[in-house]
Design a protein around this motif. Sequence first.
Motif, PDB file in Angstrom:
ATOM      1  N   PHE A  35       0.825  -1.208   0.000  1.00 40.55           N
ATOM      2  CA  PHE A  35       0.000   0.000   0.000  1.00 40.55           C
ATOM      3  C   PHE A  35       0.861   1.260   0.000  1.00 40.55           C
ATOM      4  CE2 PHE A  35      -3.962  -2.053   2.162  1.00 40.55           C
ATOM      5  CZ  PHE A  35      -4.177  -2.793   1.014  1.00 40.55           C
ATOM      6  N   SER A  36       2.050   1.175   0.583  1.00 35.64           N
ATOM      7  CA  SER A  36       2.952   2.333   0.562  1.00 35.64           C
ATOM      8  C   SER A  36       3.406   2.643  -0.866  1.00 35.64           C
ATOM      9  CB  SER A  36       4.170   2.075   1.453  1.00 35.64           C
ATOM     10  OG  SER A  36       3.786   1.885   2.793  1.00 35.64           O
ATOM     11  N   ARG A  37       3.667   1.586  -1.631  1.00 34.75           N
ATOM     12  CA  ARG A  37       4.127   1.778  -3.011  1.00 34.75           C
ATOM     13  C   ARG A  37       2.978   2.097  -3.962  1.00 34.75           C
ATOM     14  NH1 ARG A  37       9.235  -2.169  -4.458  1.00 34.75           N
ATOM     15  NH2 ARG A  37      10.341  -1.962  -2.469  1.00 34.75           N
TER      16      ARG A  37
ATOM     17  N   SER B 223      -5.303   0.468  -1.481  1.00 33.79           N
ATOM     18  CA  SER B 223      -5.993   0.362  -0.192  1.00 33.79           C
ATOM     19  C   SER B 223      -7.500   0.528  -0.334  1.00 33.79           C
ATOM     20  CB  SER B 223      -5.448   1.394   0.793  1.00 33.79           C
ATOM     21  OG  SER B 223      -5.667   2.714   0.321  1.00 33.79           O
ATOM     22  N   ASN B 224      -7.946   1.086  -1.459  1.00 24.92           N
ATOM     23  CA  ASN B 224      -9.376   1.269  -1.697  1.00 24.92           C
ATOM     24  C   ASN B 224     -10.031   0.052  -2.334  1.00 24.92           C
ATOM     25  OD1 ASN B 224      -9.324   3.974  -0.749  1.00 24.92           O
ATOM     26  ND2 ASN B 224      -8.521   4.645  -2.736  1.00 24.92           N
ATOM     27  N   SER B 225      -9.228  -0.852  -2.893  1.00 27.25           N
ATOM     28  CA  SER B 225      -9.804  -1.982  -3.623  1.00 27.25           C
ATOM     29  C   SER B 225      -9.333  -3.342  -3.126  1.00 27.25           C
ATOM     30  CB  SER B 225      -9.471  -1.862  -5.119  1.00 27.25           C
ATOM     31  OG  SER B 225      -8.068  -1.850  -5.336  1.00 27.25           O
ATOM     32  N   VAL B 226      -8.429  -3.382  -2.159  1.00 27.24           N
ATOM     33  CA  VAL B 226      -7.945  -4.641  -1.590  1.00 27.24           C
ATOM     34  C   VAL B 226      -8.324  -4.676  -0.117  1.00 27.24           C
ATOM     35  CG1 VAL B 226      -5.939  -6.079  -1.079  1.00 27.24           C
ATOM     36  CG2 VAL B 226      -6.032  -4.796  -3.228  1.00 27.24           C
ATOM     37  N   PRO B 227      -9.383  -5.398   0.268  1.00 30.64           N
ATOM     38  CA  PRO B 227      -9.773  -5.449   1.683  1.00 30.64           C
ATOM     39  C   PRO B 227      -8.725  -6.166   2.516  1.00 30.64           C
ATOM     40  CG  PRO B 227     -11.066  -7.005   0.383  1.00 30.64           C
ATOM     41  CD  PRO B 227     -10.281  -6.189  -0.590  1.00 30.64           C
ATOM     42  N   ARG B 228      -8.422  -5.589   3.664  1.00 37.65           N
ATOM     43  CA  ARG B 228      -7.405  -6.146   4.550  1.00 37.65           C
ATOM     44  C   ARG B 228      -7.676  -5.677   5.964  1.00 37.65           C
ATOM     45  NH1 ARG B 228      -2.761  -3.427   6.374  1.00 37.65           N
ATOM     46  NH2 ARG B 228      -1.269  -4.815   7.400  1.00 37.65           N
TER      47      ARG B 228
ATOM     48  N   LYS C   2      -1.544 -14.147   4.927  1.00 41.97           N
ATOM     49  CA  LYS C   2      -2.709 -14.550   4.140  1.00 41.97           C
ATOM     50  C   LYS C   2      -4.006 -14.201   4.856  1.00 41.97           C
ATOM     51  CE  LYS C   2      -0.513 -18.612   1.977  1.00 41.97           C
ATOM     52  NZ  LYS C   2      -0.624 -20.076   1.785  1.00 41.97           N
ATOM     53  N   LEU C   3      -4.034 -14.453   6.166  1.00 47.79           N
ATOM     54  CA  LEU C   3      -5.287 -14.296   6.903  1.00 47.79           C
ATOM     55  C   LEU C   3      -5.707 -12.839   7.036  1.00 47.79           C
ATOM     56  CD1 LEU C   3      -4.884 -17.034   9.657  1.00 47.79           C
ATOM     57  CD2 LEU C   3      -6.255 -17.123   7.562  1.00 47.79           C
ATOM     58  N   GLU C   4      -4.785 -11.901   6.942  1.00 47.02           N
ATOM     59  CA  GLU C   4      -5.184 -10.500   6.939  1.00 47.02           C
ATOM     60  C   GLU C   4      -6.145 -10.208   5.787  1.00 47.02           C
ATOM     61  OE1 GLU C   4      -1.775  -7.890   9.115  1.00 47.02           O
ATOM     62  OE2 GLU C   4      -1.574  -8.110   6.946  1.00 47.02           O
ATOM     63  N   LEU C   5      -5.939 -10.884   4.672  1.00 48.86           N
ATOM     64  CA  LEU C   5      -6.778 -10.687   3.493  1.00 48.86           C
ATOM     65  C   LEU C   5      -8.003 -11.607   3.522  1.00 48.86           C
ATOM     66  CD1 LEU C   5      -3.651 -10.617   1.240  1.00 48.86           C
ATOM     67  CD2 LEU C   5      -5.151  -8.660   1.536  1.00 48.86           C
ATOM     68  N   ILE C   6      -7.797 -12.851   3.928  1.00 48.70           N
ATOM     69  CA  ILE C   6      -8.892 -13.820   3.977  1.00 48.70           C
ATOM     70  C   ILE C   6      -9.955 -13.395   4.986  1.00 48.70           C
ATOM     71  CG2 ILE C   6      -9.482 -16.176   4.678  1.00 48.70           C
ATOM     72  CD1 ILE C   6      -6.702 -17.000   3.502  1.00 48.70           C
ATOM     73  N   PHE C   7      -9.535 -13.022   6.179  1.00 50.28           N
ATOM     74  CA  PHE C   7     -10.501 -12.612   7.205  1.00 50.28           C
ATOM     75  C   PHE C   7     -11.270 -11.361   6.774  1.00 50.28           C
ATOM     76  CE2 PHE C   7      -8.164 -14.654  11.072  1.00 50.28           C
ATOM     77  CZ  PHE C   7      -8.569 -15.904  10.637  1.00 50.28           C
TER      78      PHE C   7
ATOM     79  N   ARG D  51      -6.330  -3.717 -11.056  1.00 49.52           N
ATOM     80  CA  ARG D  51      -6.522  -2.609 -10.122  1.00 49.52           C
ATOM     81  C   ARG D  51      -5.597  -1.438 -10.410  1.00 49.52           C
ATOM     82  NH1 ARG D  51      -8.622  -6.934  -8.177  1.00 49.52           N
ATOM     83  NH2 ARG D  51     -10.107  -6.955  -6.425  1.00 49.52           N
ATOM     84  N   GLY D  52      -4.927  -1.476 -11.556  1.00 47.50           N
ATOM     85  CA  GLY D  52      -4.167  -0.320 -11.993  1.00 47.50           C
ATOM     86  C   GLY D  52      -2.672  -0.379 -11.805  1.00 47.50           C
TER      87      GLY D  52
END
Length: 408
Positions: free
Chosen positions: A7-9, A14-19, A59-64, A249-250
């Motif tokens: 997200f820093s790069r 951060s608007n399209s990848v839920p975490r 992985k679980l940050e994204l899966i959850f 996502r660009g």
Amino acid sequence: MAQFTLFSRYPFLSNSVPRIELGHWPTPLEAQTGLAGPAFLIKRDDLSHPLYGGNKVRKLELIFADALRRGCKEIITAGGLGSHHVLAVSALGRTINLSTTGLFFCQPVNDHVRQNLLLEHRYGTRMHFVRDYRGVAAAYLKYCLAVSLTTGRRPYLLMPGGSSAFSTLGYLNAALELQAQLHELGRPDPEAIFVAAGTGGTAAGLLAGIALAGMDTVLHAVRVVHPAVLKRSRITGLARRTLQLLARRGVETGSAMRGLDRRLHFEEDYLGEGYGFGTDQCAEALRLFREQGGVNLEGCYTGKAAAAALDYCSRRDPGSARPIVFVHTASSTHLHPGITLPAPAELPPDFQWCFSGNACRRRCGLRKRNLTFCKAAETETGTSSERHPFCCPQGFYRLPVELIIQDR
């Protein structure tokens, strides 16, 4: 806020990848001169979370986040008897009020496996022993239907290992994080990165991240499952789908897509008899890391990857200054001195044989894969961790269940 280099790069992601935030990032990058010289570094993902660390946290940050977005309250997932995946889902899921149903198939039983089973129970996992791969497939259908009928909610179905193009973004981020740490230390990109490869998600994420970052680095994915389960094409294909997800996502990924194959070396010589079975090379790596590095590994995944890394270091020019990085993917935080484990008798009856020393003595589709162990089980009665009184899988059954996590 924990650092998330992807997200820093690419802030727009951060608007399209839920975490959701679970881990402590970045994880330490430690030099281990005593193991293989000053260029040998360990990426300490075993310290990624104080309750339960290891590679599953990324992985679980994204899966959850995806499960919560869908309104799910329960996750149904599967793994071997000593599964770190199921344990991580259970331990970390309960911190955000997600309950876990775990479906367990056979693997070699030792003290490490028994310990994980006790922890599963401690963290409230609904535990079901399903014996083999066909049992896993049937149980997914059975418990998904049961949860839907009793609660009116659809559970979140998560395949063994939790590997998808979406969850693999967690280890793409890890590669970017590693590059940033090395640059802060004034060191070049690694010559090689070593990691265990089971379902292939961790390796695929690192491979995609290496390519996206433009590193002149070779990823050494060390096989820990049967060749029928994980092929080289699975890792490169998953890495490609992960990059395609970012492209939608660009993110500009053109050059990265073209460089995947040459950046992957698949290590085939460290598996031994099969998944969960020990090898002499692995045992020696466990000893060296413990005695010379003060780092504890386990014998199913990280010990075999460490053996490959040490062999590589022993063969290369000792004067080479480019780093060699070993990614420590097993949790080392979950057995702190204050933790109490339940008594084996508290586990469901179907798991009692793992502690009694008796054979499972159930009809099992895995018998033909490891006949020597199954025959031995017919006469073994001891409880030594050196004995394996049951038949063991060498991979994951190809489940005829649609995965809820989609490659978005």
